[in-house]
Scaffold this motif. Structure first.
Motif, short mmCIF file in Angstrom:
data_model
loop_
_atom_site.label_atom_id
_atom_site.label_comp_id
_atom_site.label_asym_id
_atom_site.label_seq_id
_atom_site.Cartn_x
_atom_site.Cartn_y
_atom_site.Cartn_z
N THR A 268 2.45 1.66 -3.41
CA THR A 268 1.44 2.07 -4.39
C THR A 268 1.23 3.58 -4.34
O THR A 268 1.15 4.26 -5.37
CB THR A 268 0.12 1.33 -4.11
OG1 THR A 268 0.30 -0.06 -4.40
CG2 THR A 268 -1.01 1.88 -4.96
N THR A 269 1.18 4.12 -3.13
CA THR A 269 1.01 5.57 -2.96
C THR A 269 2.27 6.32 -3.38
O THR A 269 2.21 7.31 -4.12
CB THR A 269 0.67 5.88 -1.50
OG1 THR A 269 -0.54 5.23 -1.14
CG2 THR A 269 0.52 7.38 -1.29
N THR B 269 0.83 -1.21 0.00
CA THR B 269 0.00 0.00 0.00
C THR B 269 0.86 1.26 0.00
O THR B 269 0.59 2.21 -0.73
CB THR B 269 -0.93 -0.01 1.22
OG1 THR B 269 -1.78 -1.16 1.16
CG2 THR B 269 -1.79 1.25 1.26
N GLN C 152 4.99 2.11 -12.75
CA GLN C 152 3.80 2.51 -13.50
C GLN C 152 3.64 1.70 -14.78
O GLN C 152 2.57 1.73 -15.40
CB GLN C 152 3.86 4.00 -13.79
CG GLN C 152 3.79 4.84 -12.52
CD GLN C 152 4.11 6.30 -12.74
OE1 GLN C 152 4.13 6.78 -13.87
NE2 GLN C 152 4.37 7.04 -11.66
N THR D 61 0.89 -5.08 -5.33
CA THR D 61 0.04 -5.92 -4.49
C THR D 61 0.88 -6.71 -3.49
O THR D 61 2.08 -6.93 -3.68
CB THR D 61 -0.78 -6.88 -5.36
OG1 THR D 61 0.11 -7.67 -6.16
CG2 THR D 61 -1.72 -6.10 -6.26
N PRO E 291 2.66 -1.48 -16.44
CA PRO E 291 1.82 -2.58 -15.94
C PRO E 291 2.52 -3.93 -15.94
O PRO E 291 2.10 -4.84 -15.22
CB PRO E 291 0.62 -2.57 -16.91
CG PRO E 291 1.09 -1.83 -18.12
CD PRO E 291 2.09 -0.83 -17.63
N CYS F 3 2.91 6.04 -7.19
CA CYS F 3 1.73 6.31 -8.06
C CYS F 3 1.51 5.13 -9.00
O CYS F 3 1.38 5.30 -10.23
CB CYS F 3 1.93 7.60 -8.83
SG CYS F 3 2.26 9.05 -7.81
N ALA F 4 1.51 3.94 -8.44
CA ALA F 4 1.42 2.71 -9.23
C ALA F 4 0.53 1.73 -8.50
O ALA F 4 -0.10 2.07 -7.50
CB ALA F 4 2.81 2.12 -9.46
N THR F 5 0.47 0.50 -8.99
CA THR F 5 -0.29 -0.55 -8.31
C THR F 5 0.65 -1.69 -7.98
O THR F 5 1.15 -2.37 -8.89
CB THR F 5 -1.45 -1.04 -9.18
OG1 THR F 5 -2.33 0.06 -9.45
CG2 THR F 5 -2.23 -2.14 -8.46
#
Length: 396
Positions: A86-87, A83, A223, A94, A225, A90-92
């Motif tokens: 991710t912040t 988490t 960023q 898991t 994917p 600025c990405a995802t």
């Protein structure tokens, strides 16, 4: 009878920080002129009281804190770090892409264990972090040095020229240890593209990311994917939350690679110690403002180093950032000889460039590393004054 000794261990350099500490034996420094110790890049103060209290309560009240935990780390910490990243980026990212390790050095060795075997090659820019080179030597993997220019930034084209059919990865450390240099986002993109095109891993060690001069995301690698088909990220909680002795690091990669990492970690450490993980989780949840203030203090000390350079006009600042300043000394002697002489002559303990380059590299002769994070601005000025006053003959 002499017991056998593995040649890969025998041929690996001695631990540099321990070697430097031995230079202090038998040398006394007065209270009026105390030792300025800029040899090790690790916090010397304990963690904030709230974090220590959280760890203490866990030790006293959580029976599970004393048991084996999950090999890849506590799920709560893996989720919290995912988490946070991710912040920050600025990405995802898991939780199943995150593994917790017993320090960042173990994260590196785990990554390498899944990438390379005896006879393979890994490219390391110079000056390199000595523990990276040491592990590759012990594993029988060839550390291929990638020289850098005056800006100490690695060149992707030069790296590509070093790639062979045995190359498995390129390793980048940013902000850099030992040089302090921050690698631009565009440069990291170029290395990612090179590694993807060549089928290599880009291992990026961001141990000191919390002290980067860029306030936001220092790059956009996450960023992409498909980032985890090429990028392996290493991180340390030691510097962020002063947890050095508790050995808590992280390796962030694809779930498929972490399944292989799990084999290594289960064999070497079984699991990271739980009290340190509990402390790291508490830090993520509660120490954002505190860490931001720590970053500002480190940036102020970096500025103090830059401001002190006119005091020592014969020295040259090659790089500065995070915890480090990398300097070219002006004397007609090798850096390892100089570093040992400084202990008595100047009351200074720093590390020579010979620790950060292959044996025989001529550039190592004139380079030294200063880890300034544990001295304040007044001590930085004192350090500069002592170095400026050295009586040694200058090089031609």
């Amino acid at each position: 009878m002499t017991l056998p000794l593995a040649p890969t261990i025998a041929g690996t350099q001695a631990p540099p920080v321990m070697e430097a500490r031995r230079w202090l034996q038998g040398v006394e420094h007065s209270a009026e002129r105390p030792l300025v110790n800029v040899s090790q890049a690790a916090p010397v103060a304990p963690p904030p009281e709230g974090l220590r209290q959280a760890m203490a309560e866990a030790v006293l009240t959580q029976d599970s804190a004393h048991l084996y935990g999950p090999v890849l780390g506590l799920p709560s910490l893996r989720d919290a770090l995912a988490t946070q990243m991710t912040t920050h980026y600025c990405a995802t990212i898991t939780a199943d892409q995150v593994a917790i390790t017993s320090g960042c050095n173990m994260a590196f060795t785990a990554a390498m264990a899944t990438l390379a075997q005896t006879g393979d090659e890994v490219i390391l820019p110079l000056p390199w972090y000595f523990n990276h080179a040491m592990w590759l030597d012990m594993a029988g993997v060839k550390a291929v040095p990638l020289d850098t220019g005056q800006d100490l930034l690695p060149d992707p084209e030069a790296a590509e020229a070093l790639i062979t059919n045995r190359t498995r990865a390129i390793v980048l450390v940013t902000p850099n240890n030992p040089a302090g240099v921050e690698y631009p986002a565009g440069l990291l993109d170029q290395f990612r593209d090179l590694c993807r095109r060549k089928g290599l891993a880009l291992v990026i060690d961001e141990t000191y990311r919390d002290f980067h001069s860029v306030g936001g995301a220092p790059h956009g690698l996450f960023q992409d994917p498909d980032w985890d088909d090429t990028v392996i990220h290493l991180y340390s909680f030691s510097k962020a939350y002063r947890l050095t002795g508790h050995r808590v690091g992280a390796l962030v990669s694809s779930p498929a690679r972490l399944a292989e990492v799990e084999k290594y970690l289960d064999t070497v450490a079984i699991c990271p110690a739980q009290p340190g993980q509990i402390g790291a989780h508490w830090g993520i949840e509660n120490l954002g403002d505190w860490l931001a203030a720590e970053r500002q203090e480190i940036l102020a000390r970096r500025a103090a180093v830059e401001a002190a350079m006119p005091i020592m006009p014969h020295w040259r600042l090659l790089g500065a950032g995070a915890y480090f300043a990398y300097l070219e000394h002006p004397f007609d002697m090798a850096s390892d000889t100089l570093a040992q002489a400084l202990v008595e002559e100047a009351g200074v303990l720093l590390l020579p460039g010979t620790f950060f380059r292959p044996a025989g590299d001529p550039k190592a002769r004139r380079e030294v590393r200063v880890a300034f994070a544990n001295i304040d601005s007044a001590q930085i000025k004192t350090l500069a004054e002592r170095l400026a006053a050295l009586p040694f003959p200058l090089a031609a």
